[in-house]
Design an enzyme around this catalytic site. Structure first.
Site, mmCIF file in Angstrom:
data_model
loop_
_atom_site.group_PDB
_atom_site.id
_atom_site.type_symbol
_atom_site.label_atom_id
_atom_site.label_comp_id
_atom_site.label_asym_id
_atom_site.label_seq_id
_atom_site.Cartn_x
_atom_site.Cartn_y
_atom_site.Cartn_z
ATOM 1 N N LYS A 11 0.845 -1.157 -0.010
ATOM 2 C CA LYS A 11 0.110 -0.016 0.038
ATOM 3 C C LYS A 11 0.716 1.054 -0.064
ATOM 4 C CE LYS A 11 -3.873 -2.167 2.294
ATOM 5 N NZ LYS A 11 -4.925 -2.106 3.324
ATOM 6 N N TYR A 51 -12.589 -2.090 -3.423
ATOM 7 C CA TYR A 51 -13.063 -2.026 -2.227
ATOM 8 C C TYR A 51 -14.508 -2.097 -2.221
ATOM 9 C CZ TYR A 51 -8.325 -2.223 -0.053
ATOM 10 O OH TYR A 51 -7.011 -2.512 0.172
ATOM 11 N N PHE A 59 -15.446 3.549 7.073
ATOM 12 C CA PHE A 59 -14.051 4.190 6.670
ATOM 13 C C PHE A 59 -13.804 3.932 5.063
ATOM 14 C CE2 PHE A 59 -13.896 -0.408 8.082
ATOM 15 C CZ PHE A 59 -13.435 -1.028 6.576
ATOM 16 N N ARG A 87 -1.926 -14.438 4.689
ATOM 17 C CA ARG A 87 -2.630 -13.743 5.846
ATOM 18 C C ARG A 87 -1.845 -14.055 7.315
ATOM 19 N NH1 ARG A 87 -7.153 -10.372 4.452
ATOM 20 N NH2 ARG A 87 -7.208 -10.192 6.801
ATOM 21 N N ARG A 104 3.005 -6.487 8.798
ATOM 22 C CA ARG A 104 2.161 -5.210 9.431
ATOM 23 C C ARG A 104 2.833 -4.894 10.724
ATOM 24 N NH1 ARG A 104 -3.977 -7.082 7.611
ATOM 25 N NH2 ARG A 104 -4.011 -5.486 5.699
ATOM 26 N N ASN A 114 -2.045 0.413 6.469
ATOM 27 C CA ASN A 114 -1.445 -0.824 7.247
ATOM 28 C C ASN A 114 -0.551 -1.574 6.200
ATOM 29 O OD1 ASN A 114 -3.407 -1.764 5.606
ATOM 30 N ND2 ASN A 114 -4.543 -2.962 7.145
ATOM 31 N N HIS A 117 -1.927 -5.442 1.795
ATOM 32 C CA HIS A 117 -3.309 -6.277 1.558
ATOM 33 C C HIS A 117 -3.242 -7.695 1.207
ATOM 34 C CE1 HIS A 117 -7.292 -7.212 -0.120
ATOM 35 N NE2 HIS A 117 -6.694 -7.971 -1.120
ATOM 36 N N GLU A 128 -9.534 -10.413 -7.139
ATOM 37 C CA GLU A 128 -8.441 -9.069 -7.316
ATOM 38 C C GLU A 128 -7.393 -9.405 -8.215
ATOM 39 O OE1 GLU A 128 -9.826 -8.609 -2.621
ATOM 40 O OE2 GLU A 128 -7.565 -9.655 -2.937
HETATM 41 N N1 UDP Z 1 -9.599 -0.607 7.181
HETATM 42 C C1 UDP Z 1 -9.639 0.815 7.930
HETATM 43 N N2 UDP Z 1 -10.355 0.990 9.185
HETATM 44 C C2 UDP Z 1 -10.786 -0.142 9.782
HETATM 45 C C3 UDP Z 1 -10.613 -1.328 9.326
HETATM 46 C C4 UDP Z 1 -9.975 -1.357 7.993
HETATM 47 O O1 UDP Z 1 -9.463 1.997 7.613
HETATM 48 O O2 UDP Z 1 -11.297 0.022 11.059
HETATM 49 C C5 UDP Z 1 -8.912 -0.481 6.127
HETATM 50 C C6 UDP Z 1 -7.524 -1.194 6.087
HETATM 51 O O3 UDP Z 1 -6.718 -0.495 5.268
HETATM 52 C C7 UDP Z 1 -7.810 -2.457 5.803
HETATM 53 C C8 UDP Z 1 -8.915 -2.229 4.705
HETATM 54 O O4 UDP Z 1 -9.643 -1.171 5.178
HETATM 55 O O5 UDP Z 1 -6.717 -3.351 5.196
HETATM 56 C C9 UDP Z 1 -9.784 -3.340 4.660
HETATM 57 O O6 UDP Z 1 -10.489 -3.730 5.633
HETATM 58 P P1 UDP Z 1 -10.213 -5.624 6.225
HETATM 59 O O7 UDP Z 1 -11.452 -5.438 7.473
HETATM 60 O O8 UDP Z 1 -10.898 -6.310 4.823
HETATM 61 O O9 UDP Z 1 -8.982 -5.628 6.735
HETATM 62 P P2 UDP Z 1 -7.683 -6.765 5.882
HETATM 63 O O10 UDP Z 1 -8.363 -7.817 5.154
HETATM 64 O O11 UDP Z 1 -7.203 -5.782 4.966
HETATM 65 O O12 UDP Z 1 -7.017 -7.119 6.983
HETATM 66 MG MG MG Z 2 -9.894 -7.919 3.726
#
Ligand code: UDP
Ligand code: MG
Length: 139
Positions: A11, A51, A59, A87, A104, A114, A117, A128
């Site tokens: 990112k 997204y 958010f 993951r 992370r 963070n 992805h 994706e």
């Molecule tokens: N995100 C955010 N605030 C939150 C949760 C998620 O800004 O409270 C953003 C963050 O960049 C995250 C992305 O939205 O990576 C997608 O969220 P997801 O819950 O899918 O998390 P991930 O799969 O990336 O761990």
């Molecule tokens: Mg996700």
């Protein structure tokens, strides 16, 4: 059966901070083969499409502007059990909760910026990957 491929992107916060090389090294050392990779930038509109699944979350707007704020490095990765293992390698969404040694925990600035992805399912990994790469960009 668990799939062999996942999709990731480094990112904007991590690209700007100069962590691309360190992150790619961790990915390869964890046993993932890079099938496709490039440096590119999303428009806010394309970030919104990527997204779309999070459209209703509070958010979403900030996520789209953040994800289009700078260059990203998307990749398709290959490994047995790719989605789940990747993951684990990246750690929890919130870097404060990410296990020590995860990407992370090492490189993310905050829960939104963070660093990286990782796809959450085989089906999403496929969707994706197709969002960013044609068949001719996979080696
Ligand atoms: N995100 C955010 N605030 C939150 C949760 C998620 O800004 O409270 C953003 C963050 O960049 C995250 C992305 O939205 O990576 C997608 O969220 P997801 O819950 O899918 O998390 P991930 O799969 O990336 O761990
Ligand atoms: Mg996700």
């Amino acid at each position: 059966m668990s799939g062999k491929r996942t999709f990731t992107m480094i990112k904007p916060d991590a690209v700007i901070a100069g962590h691309t090389g360190s992150i790619v090294k961790m990915i390869e050392e964890a046993g993932f083969r890079i099938l496709a990779m490039k440096k590119t930038r999303l428009s806010a509109e394309l970030a919104g499409k990527f997204y779309e699944i999070h459209k209703e979350r509070p958010f979403y707007g900030e996520l789209c502007s953040y994800m289009s704020s700078g260059a990203i490095v998307p990749m398709i990765l290959e490994k047995e059990n790719a989605v789940e293992d990747f993951r684990k390698l990246i750690g929890a969404t919130d870097p404060k909760k990410a296990a020590p040694g995860t990407i992370r925990a090492l490189f993310a600035k905050s829960i939104d910026a963070n660093a990286i992805h990782g796809s959450d399912s085989d089906a999403n990994a496929e969707i994706e990957s197709n969002f960013f790469f044609s068949q001719f960009e996979r080696f």
